[in-house]
Design a protein around this motif. Structure first.
Motif, PDB file in Angstrom:
ATOM      1  N   ILE A   1      -7.873   5.685  -1.949  1.00 40.89           N
ATOM      2  CA  ILE A   1      -8.622   5.591  -0.704  1.00 40.89           C
ATOM      3  C   ILE A   1      -8.188   6.780   0.152  1.00 40.89           C
ATOM      4  O   ILE A   1      -6.987   6.999   0.338  1.00 40.89           O
ATOM      5  N   LYS A   2      -9.157   7.551   0.638  1.00 38.82           N
ATOM      6  CA  LYS A   2      -8.825   8.702   1.474  1.00 38.82           C
ATOM      7  C   LYS A   2      -9.309   8.455   2.898  1.00 38.82           C
ATOM      8  O   LYS A   2     -10.484   8.190   3.121  1.00 38.82           O
ATOM      9  N   ILE A   3      -8.366   8.535   3.837  1.00 41.51           N
ATOM     10  CA  ILE A   3      -8.660   8.423   5.268  1.00 41.51           C
ATOM     11  C   ILE A   3      -8.043   9.655   5.911  1.00 41.51           C
ATOM     12  O   ILE A   3      -6.823   9.776   5.969  1.00 41.51           O
ATOM     13  N   GLY A   4      -8.894  10.587   6.350  1.00 40.96           N
ATOM     14  CA  GLY A   4      -8.386  11.835   6.919  1.00 40.96           C
ATOM     15  C   GLY A   4      -7.531  12.570   5.895  1.00 40.96           C
ATOM     16  O   GLY A   4      -7.934  12.732   4.745  1.00 40.96           O
ATOM     17  N   VAL A   5      -6.333  12.991   6.316  1.00 41.17           N
ATOM     18  CA  VAL A   5      -5.435  13.722   5.408  1.00 41.17           C
ATOM     19  C   VAL A   5      -4.601  12.779   4.540  1.00 41.17           C
ATOM     20  O   VAL A   5      -3.800  13.230   3.727  1.00 41.17           O
ATOM     21  N   TYR A   6      -4.807  11.488   4.685  1.00 38.36           N
ATOM     22  CA  TYR A   6      -3.996  10.502   3.961  1.00 38.36           C
ATOM     23  C   TYR A   6      -4.689   9.998   2.699  1.00 38.36           C
ATOM     24  O   TYR A   6      -5.898   9.821   2.680  1.00 38.36           O
ATOM     25  N   GLU A   7      -3.874   9.737   1.694  1.00 42.13           N
ATOM     26  CA  GLU A   7      -4.324   9.048   0.483  1.00 42.13           C
ATOM     27  C   GLU A   7      -3.570   7.733   0.400  1.00 42.13           C
ATOM     28  O   GLU A   7      -2.343   7.709   0.535  1.00 42.13           O
ATOM     29  N   LEU A   8      -4.316   6.642   0.189  1.00 39.83           N
ATOM     30  CA  LEU A   8      -3.706   5.320   0.100  1.00 39.83           C
ATOM     31  C   LEU A   8      -4.039   4.723  -1.255  1.00 39.83           C
ATOM     32  O   LEU A   8      -5.115   4.981  -1.812  1.00 39.83           O
ATOM     33  N   LYS A   9      -3.147   3.896  -1.748  1.00 41.34           N
ATOM     34  CA  LYS A   9      -3.371   3.158  -2.989  1.00 41.34           C
ATOM     35  C   LYS A   9      -2.826   1.762  -2.825  1.00 41.34           C
ATOM     36  O   LYS A   9      -1.664   1.592  -2.464  1.00 41.34           O
ATOM     37  N   ILE A  10      -3.683   0.782  -3.081  1.00 42.72           N
ATOM     38  CA  ILE A  10      -3.215  -0.610  -3.033  1.00 42.72           C
ATOM     39  C   ILE A  10      -2.430  -0.858  -4.310  1.00 42.72           C
ATOM     40  O   ILE A  10      -2.936  -0.604  -5.401  1.00 42.72           O
TER      41      ILE A  10
ATOM     42  N   ILE B   1       0.866  -1.169   0.000  1.00 44.81           N
ATOM     43  CA  ILE B   1       0.000   0.000   0.000  1.00 44.81           C
ATOM     44  C   ILE B   1       0.907   1.224   0.000  1.00 44.81           C
ATOM     45  O   ILE B   1       1.761   1.361   0.872  1.00 44.81           O
ATOM     46  N   ALA B   2       0.721   2.091  -0.995  1.00 47.80           N
ATOM     47  CA  ALA B   2       1.439   3.364  -1.010  1.00 47.80           C
ATOM     48  C   ALA B   2       0.551   4.371  -0.295  1.00 47.80           C
ATOM     49  O   ALA B   2      -0.646   4.440  -0.567  1.00 47.80           O
ATOM     50  N   TYR B   3       1.119   5.132   0.638  1.00 46.14           N
ATOM     51  CA  TYR B   3       0.310   6.129   1.335  1.00 46.14           C
ATOM     52  C   TYR B   3       1.102   7.410   1.532  1.00 46.14           C
ATOM     53  O   TYR B   3       2.322   7.395   1.650  1.00 46.14           O
ATOM     54  N   SER B   4       0.380   8.529   1.527  1.00 47.88           N
ATOM     55  CA  SER B   4       1.012   9.834   1.700  1.00 47.88           C
ATOM     56  C   SER B   4      -0.016  10.804   2.275  1.00 47.88           C
ATOM     57  O   SER B   4      -1.215  10.546   2.233  1.00 47.88           O
TER      58      SER B   4
ATOM     59  N   VAL C   1      -2.221  -1.195  15.490  1.00 45.44           N
ATOM     60  CA  VAL C   1      -2.674  -1.255  14.095  1.00 45.44           C
ATOM     61  C   VAL C   1      -1.474  -1.634  13.235  1.00 45.44           C
ATOM     62  O   VAL C   1      -0.331  -1.396  13.607  1.00 45.44           O
ATOM     63  N   ASP C   2      -1.753  -2.238  12.078  1.00 41.07           N
ATOM     64  CA  ASP C   2      -0.664  -2.638  11.179  1.00 41.07           C
ATOM     65  C   ASP C   2      -0.083  -1.420  10.463  1.00 41.07           C
ATOM     66  O   ASP C   2       1.121  -1.256  10.359  1.00 41.07           O
ATOM     67  N   LEU C   3      -0.975  -0.576   9.938  1.00 39.89           N
ATOM     68  CA  LEU C   3      -0.560   0.619   9.193  1.00 39.89           C
ATOM     69  C   LEU C   3      -0.977   1.836  10.002  1.00 39.89           C
ATOM     70  O   LEU C   3      -2.167   2.100  10.175  1.00 39.89           O
ATOM     71  N   LYS C   4       0.020   2.561  10.520  1.00 45.75           N
ATOM     72  CA  LYS C   4      -0.229   3.687  11.418  1.00 45.75           C
ATOM     73  C   LYS C   4      -0.256   4.992  10.630  1.00 45.75           C
ATOM     74  O   LYS C   4       0.719   5.333   9.957  1.00 45.75           O
TER      75      LYS C   4
ATOM     76  N   PHE D   1       3.903   0.586   2.455  1.00 45.95           N
ATOM     77  CA  PHE D   1       3.654  -0.377   3.523  1.00 45.95           C
ATOM     78  C   PHE D   1       3.565  -1.751   2.873  1.00 45.95           C
ATOM     79  O   PHE D   1       2.801  -1.955   1.938  1.00 45.95           O
ATOM     80  N   ALA D   2       4.362  -2.701   3.362  1.00 44.67           N
ATOM     81  CA  ALA D   2       4.341  -4.067   2.835  1.00 44.67           C
ATOM     82  C   ALA D   2       3.471  -4.931   3.736  1.00 44.67           C
ATOM     83  O   ALA D   2       3.752  -5.067   4.921  1.00 44.67           O
ATOM     84  N   ALA D   3       2.400  -5.477   3.176  1.00 48.86           N
ATOM     85  CA  ALA D   3       1.477  -6.313   3.953  1.00 48.86           C
ATOM     86  C   ALA D   3       1.890  -7.775   3.836  1.00 48.86           C
ATOM     87  O   ALA D   3       2.014  -8.301   2.737  1.00 48.86           O
TER      88      ALA D   3
END
Length: 132
Positions: free
Chosen positions: A121-130, A35-38, A65-68, A47-49
């Motif tokens: 995927i947007k969670i708060g101020v973060y953008e994630l991409k699988i 998962i790339a997140y910024s 949590v796994d991804l903080k 993040f490597a799952a």
């Protein structure tokens, strides 16, 4: 007939030696997906799952949590659960108090939705991409 006292050695030394001798060698294994997140404050991080179920959130010393995702109080300590399914499909579940945006659609607390690799995927101020 008492035995002579053992020579004093600094505590840390003997423990470190014994620990290293017993340590299991763990070979790095390929992640199941990444998962790339910024955020607007941080550059992109990967993040490597290594398991099919990843818990995402702010975390705390009592909430693992796994991804903080740190620094945004609108993100719950445990905010989302991403589960990898068959054929590169993913299920995103919102378990936080605020909604999540996945590929432009809103996922309310208690809801879940299918997401695909590459979608934002947007969670708060973060953008994630699988990344898959």
């Amino acid at each position: 007939a008492t035995s002579p006292p053992l020579p004093a050695t600094p505590r840390g030394e003997t423990e470190a030696i014994a620990e290293d001798a017993d340590r299991t060698v763990v070979r790095p294994r390929a992640p199941l997906f990444t998962i790339a997140y910024s955020s607007q404050y941080e550059g992109e991080t990967i993040f490597a799952a290594h398991k099919n179920r990843v818990e995402i959130g702010r975390g705390s010393k009592d909430f693992f949590v796994d991804l903080k995702l740190e620094g945004d109080q609108e993100i719950s300590r445990k905010h989302a659960i991403l589960t990898r399914g068959e054929n590169d499909s993913y299920k995103l579940e919102c378990v936080g108090r605020n909604s999540i945006e996945a590929d432009g659609r809103e996922i309310q607390p208690g809801e879940q939705a299918e997401v695909k690799a590459g979608q934002t995927i947007k969670i708060g101020v973060y953008e994630l991409k699988i990344m898959g």
